[in-house]
Design an enzyme around this catalytic site. Structure first.
Site, PDB file in Angstrom:
ATOM      1  N   LYS A   1      -8.589  -1.323   0.866  1.00 50.50           N
ATOM      2  CA  LYS A   1      -9.634  -1.905   1.716  1.00 50.50           C
ATOM      3  C   LYS A   1     -10.336  -2.968   0.901  1.00 50.50           C
ATOM      4  CE  LYS A   1      -9.299  -0.237   5.725  1.00 50.50           C
ATOM      5  NZ  LYS A   1      -8.860  -1.196   6.757  1.00 50.50           N
TER       6      LYS A   1
ATOM      7  N   GLU B   1       0.808  -1.231   0.000  1.00 52.17           N
ATOM      8  CA  GLU B   1       0.000   0.000   0.000  1.00 52.17           C
ATOM      9  C   GLU B   1       0.833   1.268   0.000  1.00 52.17           C
ATOM     10  OE1 GLU B   1      -3.643   2.118   2.533  1.00 52.17           O
ATOM     11  OE2 GLU B   1      -3.002   0.081   3.019  1.00 52.17           O
TER      12      GLU B   1
END
Length: 424
Positions: free
Chosen positions: A241, A225
């Site tokens: 997510k 990420e």
């Protein structure tokens, strides 16, 4: 002081080079970007250990294909208060080797008073490069990779499931819409964290693969990420997510991709964090410039499929990259929405400080340009202990057992490479 560089139209083994030049230093780093989708420039080097970011600017009129510049390399910790820089842990770096994976070329960059000093350093490096060969294999043979027999969660499964239900009670009352509940697994280890990193990076390629040793603490990260990049006036954050495991069966793997991409709960969770980051960026960026460049894209990594979005903005004329970093800290994908309410709830639910986990890892230069990955999928070695932070987003639709299975899944690559059993 001025930034100088030389380009070598050739290639040495990055692992051999890192071990020969830097592995014996108390403060060293390897920003491994071989599998980064857009910035395929790995950087290795060493530096002096620091616990604050106070950088001196230098003349830089170079046109280079990469954005890295000497400065701070390390970890920005999860802050106790939103909008605060908090603790940092890392290195002050004034020179480094940069590997261009696409062009198969090497760059030597450094901040020196004059070109003669730079050339002396550069030619000394070339002489040592000529002697390389088998350094990584020798290191792995002489320093066995770190292993841990047993790891234990700070919060046992029954208590974690109960905390999920408490999160959902807060959601039902309207305190938050989504919240990222985390914990850690930890235990004693023996062996060498660098050899562990060498083994981990081969088996589990990731965009923000990182090794940083500073002040007796070693971070080994395979983070997928992007927390924040700042280049000039442009700011970009890419929250993750939504998670599914990989499958060795191609047909089943494709089913998991489609399942993740269409799952209403995962999509809603990602959208809430996208809105949160858009709001955070408005503190430092021109509101009209903030846009979602990519929404709900499924990206596949070695062990996981993840749902990723990209949110960008242009800094206001009176703001810097530091303002953008402070606006985003702590990262919305690791807190929840609304952020302040989520942070308060988490402080009462979670056991132990997050510390480096959930912070940012990478580099920051004197002009507050930066590229920081999120500190997830990261093993932290300190003295004879290793800890791995894990967590997941909780919504009203979350099934507690499934959420616990997700944190187990997220820890698998790190745990497996340690050879550890976890007493969940």
């Amino acid at each position: 002081m001025r930034l100088f560089h030389e380009r070598l139209a050739g290639w040495t083994s990055i692992s051999d080079t890192f071990i020969s030049f830097f592995a014996n230093q108390p403060g060293c780093f390897w920003l491994d970007r071989e599998h980064h989708p857009t910035e395929r420039f790995s950087v290795i080097g060493a530096g002096s250990i620091i616990d604050s970011i106070s950088l001196t600017s230098f003349d830089d009129d170079l046109e280079l294909p990469f954005r890295f510049r000497p400065g701070f390399v390390g970890v920005v910790h999860y802050p106790e208060l939103a909008g605060a820089l908090g603790v940092v842990e890392g290195l002050l770096v004034d020179r480094a080797f940069v590997y261009d994976h696409d062009a198969r070329a090497m760059y030597f960059v450094g901040v020196f008073e004059d070109k003669m000093q730079f050339q002396t350093w550069f030619h000394a490096a070339l002489l040592r490069l000529a002697l390389l060969g088998g350094d990584a294999a020798s290191h792995a043979l002489n320093f066995p990779a770190a292993t841990a027999a047993n790891l234990s969660p700070l919060v046992q499964k029954t208590d974690y499931l109960e905390n999920i239900k408490r999160c959902q009670e807060h959601i039902a009352k309207g305190d938050v819409y989504q919240i990222c509940l985390t914990t850690k697994i930890e235990g004693d280890f023996v062996g060498d964290p660098l050899s562990y990193f060498l083994r981990l990076r081969k088996a589990n390629p990731a965009p923000y693969t990182t090794f940083i040793r500073a002040a007796g603490v070693t971070y080994v990260s395979i983070s997928p990420e992007r927390f924040i990049t700042v280049h000039g006036s442009r700011v970009l954050s890419s929250p993750i997510k939504g998670t599914r495991p990989r499958s060795e069966d191609p047909a089943r793997d494709q089913e998991l991709i489609e399942e993740l991409g269409t799952d209403a709960k995962e999509r809603a969770e990602n959208l809430m964090i996208v809105d949160l980051i858009r709001n955070d960026l408005s503190i430092a960026c021109e509101p009209a410039s903030i846009r979602v460049e990519s929404l709900l894209a499924v990206k596949s990594y070695s062990t996981l499929h993840q749902l990723v979005s990209d949110v960008s903005g242009e800094l206001r004329v009176d703001k810097s990259g530091l303002d953008a970093l402070l606006a985003l800290l702590p990262g919305g994908s690791m807190t929840g929405a609304p952020k302040l309410s989520a942070i308060e709830i988490l402080s009462n639910l979670e056991v132990g400080a997050r510390a480096g986990y959930s912070g940012g890892i990478g580099w920051i230069d004197a002009n507050w340009n930066m590229d920081l990955g999120m500190v997830i999928r990261t093993a932290v070695f300190s003295k004879d202990r290793v800890s791995i932070g894990i967590g997941g987003g909780i919504t009203s639709d979350s099934i507690p057992e499934a959420e616990h299975e997700e944190i187990v899944l997220k820890s698998n690559a790190l745990v497996r490479t340690l050879g550890a059993q976890v007493s969940w």
